[in-house]
Write a protein that holds these residues in place. Structure first.
Motif, PDB file in Angstrom:
ATOM      1  N   GLN A  39       0.968  -1.294   0.002  1.00 40.94           N
ATOM      2  CA  GLN A  39      -0.049  -0.030  -0.016  1.00 40.94           C
ATOM      3  C   GLN A  39       0.730   1.233  -0.290  1.00 40.94           C
ATOM      4  OE1 GLN A  39      -2.500  -0.296   3.548  1.00 40.94           O
ATOM      5  NE2 GLN A  39      -3.793  -1.784   2.427  1.00 40.94           N
ATOM      6  N   ASN A  40       2.212   1.280   0.228  1.00 42.69           N
ATOM      7  CA  ASN A  40       2.829   2.307   0.087  1.00 42.69           C
ATOM      8  C   ASN A  40       2.986   2.992  -1.558  1.00 42.69           C
ATOM      9  OD1 ASN A  40       4.936   4.051   0.254  1.00 42.69           O
ATOM     10  ND2 ASN A  40       6.235   2.815   1.723  1.00 42.69           N
ATOM     11  N   PHE A  41       2.719   4.234  -1.401  1.00 41.10           N
ATOM     12  CA  PHE A  41       2.407   5.091  -2.580  1.00 41.10           C
ATOM     13  C   PHE A  41       3.732   5.205  -3.401  1.00 41.10           C
ATOM     14  CE2 PHE A  41       2.062   8.838  -5.135  1.00 41.10           C
ATOM     15  CZ  PHE A  41       1.029   8.382  -5.817  1.00 41.10           C
ATOM     16  N   ASP A  42       4.844   5.514  -2.473  1.00 40.86           N
ATOM     17  CA  ASP A  42       6.277   5.781  -2.992  1.00 40.86           C
ATOM     18  C   ASP A  42       6.691   4.571  -3.552  1.00 40.86           C
ATOM     19  OD1 ASP A  42       6.156   8.511  -2.401  1.00 40.86           O
ATOM     20  OD2 ASP A  42       7.045   7.893  -0.041  1.00 40.86           O
ATOM     21  N   ILE A  43       6.656   3.400  -3.000  1.00 36.79           N
ATOM     22  CA  ILE A  43       7.074   2.177  -3.833  1.00 36.79           C
ATOM     23  C   ILE A  43       6.559   1.730  -4.889  1.00 36.79           C
ATOM     24  CG2 ILE A  43       6.937  -0.430  -3.340  1.00 36.79           C
ATOM     25  CD1 ILE A  43       7.713   0.132  -0.332  1.00 36.79           C
ATOM     26  N   ARG A  44       5.133   2.141  -4.779  1.00 36.19           N
ATOM     27  CA  ARG A  44       4.461   1.668  -6.244  1.00 36.19           C
ATOM     28  C   ARG A  44       4.703   2.880  -7.558  1.00 36.19           C
ATOM     29  NH1 ARG A  44      -1.944   1.946  -5.290  1.00 36.19           N
ATOM     30  NH2 ARG A  44      -1.188   3.173  -3.605  1.00 36.19           N
ATOM     31  N   THR A  45       4.877   4.077  -6.995  1.00 35.51           N
ATOM     32  CA  THR A  45       5.761   5.063  -7.989  1.00 35.51           C
ATOM     33  C   THR A  45       6.985   4.465  -8.449  1.00 35.51           C
ATOM     34  OG1 THR A  45       4.452   6.683  -6.748  1.00 35.51           O
ATOM     35  CG2 THR A  45       6.002   7.474  -8.302  1.00 35.51           C
ATOM     36  N   ALA A  46       7.881   4.073  -7.726  1.00 41.44           N
ATOM     37  CA  ALA A  46       9.112   3.586  -7.957  1.00 41.44           C
ATOM     38  C   ALA A  46       9.252   2.298  -8.995  1.00 41.44           C
ATOM     39  CB  ALA A  46      10.010   3.275  -6.687  1.00 41.44           C
ATOM     40  N   LYS A  47       8.059   1.574  -8.958  1.00 40.13           N
ATOM     41  CA  LYS A  47       8.126   0.640  -9.584  1.00 40.13           C
ATOM     42  C   LYS A  47       7.567   0.845 -11.070  1.00 40.13           C
ATOM     43  CE  LYS A  47       7.256  -3.131  -6.166  1.00 40.13           C
ATOM     44  NZ  LYS A  47       6.079  -4.079  -5.621  1.00 40.13           N
ATOM     45  N   ILE A  48       6.609   1.709 -10.913  1.00 42.66           N
ATOM     46  CA  ILE A  48       6.105   2.464 -12.088  1.00 42.66           C
ATOM     47  C   ILE A  48       7.042   3.091 -12.964  1.00 42.66           C
ATOM     48  CG2 ILE A  48       4.405   3.974 -13.271  1.00 42.66           C
ATOM     49  CD1 ILE A  48       2.589   3.251 -11.146  1.00 42.66           C
ATOM     50  N   ASN A  49       8.030   3.954 -12.382  1.00 41.51           N
ATOM     51  CA  ASN A  49       9.035   4.706 -12.893  1.00 41.51           C
ATOM     52  C   ASN A  49      10.029   3.691 -13.355  1.00 41.51           C
ATOM     53  OD1 ASN A  49       7.812   7.162 -12.517  1.00 41.51           O
ATOM     54  ND2 ASN A  49       9.086   7.395 -10.632  1.00 41.51           N
ATOM     55  N   ALA A  50      10.299   2.473 -12.720  1.00 44.01           N
ATOM     56  CA  ALA A  50      11.168   1.420 -13.340  1.00 44.01           C
ATOM     57  C   ALA A  50      10.619   0.970 -14.604  1.00 44.01           C
ATOM     58  CB  ALA A  50      11.449   0.490 -12.282  1.00 44.01           C
ATOM     59  N   ASP A  51       9.520   0.658 -14.783  1.00 47.22           N
ATOM     60  CA  ASP A  51       8.868  -0.097 -15.840  1.00 47.22           C
ATOM     61  C   ASP A  51       8.761   1.077 -16.912  1.00 47.22           C
ATOM     62  OD1 ASP A  51       7.959  -2.383 -14.458  1.00 47.22           O
ATOM     63  OD2 ASP A  51       6.047  -1.636 -14.350  1.00 47.22           O
ATOM     64  N   ILE A  52       8.718   2.413 -16.655  1.00 44.75           N
ATOM     65  CA  ILE A  52       8.814   3.299 -17.722  1.00 44.75           C
ATOM     66  C   ILE A  52      10.395   3.585 -18.303  1.00 44.75           C
ATOM     67  CG2 ILE A  52       8.653   5.858 -18.333  1.00 44.75           C
ATOM     68  CD1 ILE A  52       6.270   5.962 -16.282  1.00 44.75           C
ATOM     69  N   ALA A  53      11.249   3.350 -17.357  1.00 44.73           N
ATOM     70  CA  ALA A  53      12.535   3.608 -17.817  1.00 44.73           C
ATOM     71  C   ALA A  53      13.025   2.450 -18.566  1.00 44.73           C
ATOM     72  CB  ALA A  53      13.580   3.718 -16.682  1.00 44.73           C
ATOM     73  N   GLN A  54      12.523   1.306 -18.335  1.00 48.40           N
ATOM     74  CA  GLN A  54      12.808   0.036 -19.133  1.00 48.40           C
ATOM     75  C   GLN A  54      12.029  -0.006 -20.419  1.00 48.40           C
ATOM     76  OE1 GLN A  54      11.571  -3.609 -17.119  1.00 48.40           O
ATOM     77  NE2 GLN A  54      12.846  -5.024 -18.456  1.00 48.40           N
ATOM     78  N   ASN A  55      10.909   0.588 -20.569  1.00 43.04           N
ATOM     79  CA  ASN A  55      10.371   0.850 -21.829  1.00 43.04           C
ATOM     80  C   ASN A  55      10.908   1.935 -22.635  1.00 43.04           C
ATOM     81  OD1 ASN A  55       8.302  -1.007 -21.215  1.00 43.04           O
ATOM     82  ND2 ASN A  55       6.764   0.233 -20.636  1.00 43.04           N
ATOM     83  N   ASN A  56      11.726   2.921 -22.092  1.00 41.51           N
ATOM     84  CA  ASN A  56      12.399   3.944 -22.811  1.00 41.51           C
ATOM     85  C   ASN A  56      13.701   3.668 -23.069  1.00 41.51           C
ATOM     86  OD1 ASN A  56       9.895   5.559 -22.773  1.00 41.51           O
ATOM     87  ND2 ASN A  56      10.645   6.646 -20.877  1.00 41.51           N
ATOM     88  N   ASN A  57      14.360   2.407 -22.440  1.00 40.49           N
ATOM     89  CA  ASN A  57      15.585   2.074 -22.870  1.00 40.49           C
ATOM     90  C   ASN A  57      15.738   1.305 -24.360  1.00 40.49           C
ATOM     91  OD1 ASN A  57      18.176   1.495 -22.647  1.00 40.49           O
ATOM     92  ND2 ASN A  57      18.089  -0.060 -21.329  1.00 40.49           N
ATOM     93  N   THR A  58      15.905   2.181 -25.292  1.00 40.22           N
ATOM     94  CA  THR A  58      15.712   1.508 -26.537  1.00 40.22           C
ATOM     95  C   THR A  58      17.169   2.170 -27.367  1.00 40.22           C
ATOM     96  OG1 THR A  58      14.594   3.456 -27.485  1.00 40.22           O
ATOM     97  CG2 THR A  58      13.333   1.636 -26.872  1.00 40.22           C
ATOM     98  N   ILE A  59      17.299   1.607 -28.502  1.00 38.22           N
ATOM     99  CA  ILE A  59      18.738   2.155 -29.027  1.00 38.22           C
ATOM    100  C   ILE A  59      18.509   3.607 -29.453  1.00 38.22           C
ATOM    101  CG2 ILE A  59      19.996   1.834 -31.188  1.00 38.22           C
ATOM    102  CD1 ILE A  59      19.251  -1.133 -31.228  1.00 38.22           C
ATOM    103  N   GLY A  60      17.371   3.815 -30.175  1.00 32.06           N
ATOM    104  CA  GLY A  60      17.357   5.276 -30.483  1.00 32.06           C
ATOM    105  C   GLY A  60      17.223   6.278 -29.196  1.00 32.06           C
ATOM    106  N   ASN A  61      16.617   5.831 -28.262  1.00 37.10           N
ATOM    107  CA  ASN A  61      16.698   6.731 -26.932  1.00 37.10           C
ATOM    108  C   ASN A  61      18.088   6.633 -26.348  1.00 37.10           C
ATOM    109  OD1 ASN A  61      13.952   7.624 -27.310  1.00 37.10           O
ATOM    110  ND2 ASN A  61      13.411   6.186 -25.842  1.00 37.10           N
ATOM    111  N   ALA A  62      18.886   5.727 -26.508  1.00 38.76           N
ATOM    112  CA  ALA A  62      20.260   5.911 -26.012  1.00 38.76           C
ATOM    113  C   ALA A  62      21.082   6.621 -26.654  1.00 38.76           C
ATOM    114  CB  ALA A  62      20.504   4.332 -25.733  1.00 38.76           C
ATOM    115  N   GLY A  63      20.884   6.983 -27.779  1.00 39.87           N
ATOM    116  CA  GLY A  63      21.804   7.880 -28.677  1.00 39.87           C
ATOM    117  C   GLY A  63      22.760   7.029 -29.440  1.00 39.87           C
ATOM    118  N   MET A  64      22.210   5.882 -29.933  1.00 41.30           N
ATOM    119  CA  MET A  64      23.089   5.032 -30.822  1.00 41.30           C
ATOM    120  C   MET A  64      22.845   5.040 -32.037  1.00 41.30           C
ATOM    121  SD  MET A  64      23.332   1.510 -28.415  1.00 41.30           S
ATOM    122  CE  MET A  64      24.344   1.358 -26.943  1.00 41.30           C
TER     123      MET A  64
END
Length: 88
Positions: A39-64
């Protein structure tokens, strides 16, 4: 005065009667920790931010990938102007 004390004692007994935990309501430490983490909101937010970062980790976004840029300027100006100065 005696009535007020009697009312106060009755209210305190009523509160204590309903505030005691029954054996069915007792939780173990592990259950309380699991429920708190769930039920901790900060932990849920951190998990969602980790999922967003994983989705944004592409070759184009990494500058390759190479970048292509273009710019263009079209300027129309009058260069054949005659200036007349007034002396006063």
């Amino acid at each position: 005065m005696k009535k007020q004390i009697l009312y106060l004692v009755a209210i305190v007994q009523f509160v204590f009667a309903f505030s005691q935990d029954s054996p069915a309501n007792k939780l173990s430490l592990e259950e309380v920790i699991a429920m708190t983490l769930k039920q901790n909101f900060d932990i849920r937010t951190a998990k969602i931010n980790a999922d967003i970062a994983q989705n944004n980790n592409t070759i184009g976004n990494a500058g390759m990938l190479p970048l292509i840029g273009a710019a263009s300027v079209y300027d129309i100006s009058i260069r054949d102007s005659r200036a007349e100065f007034f002396s006063g």
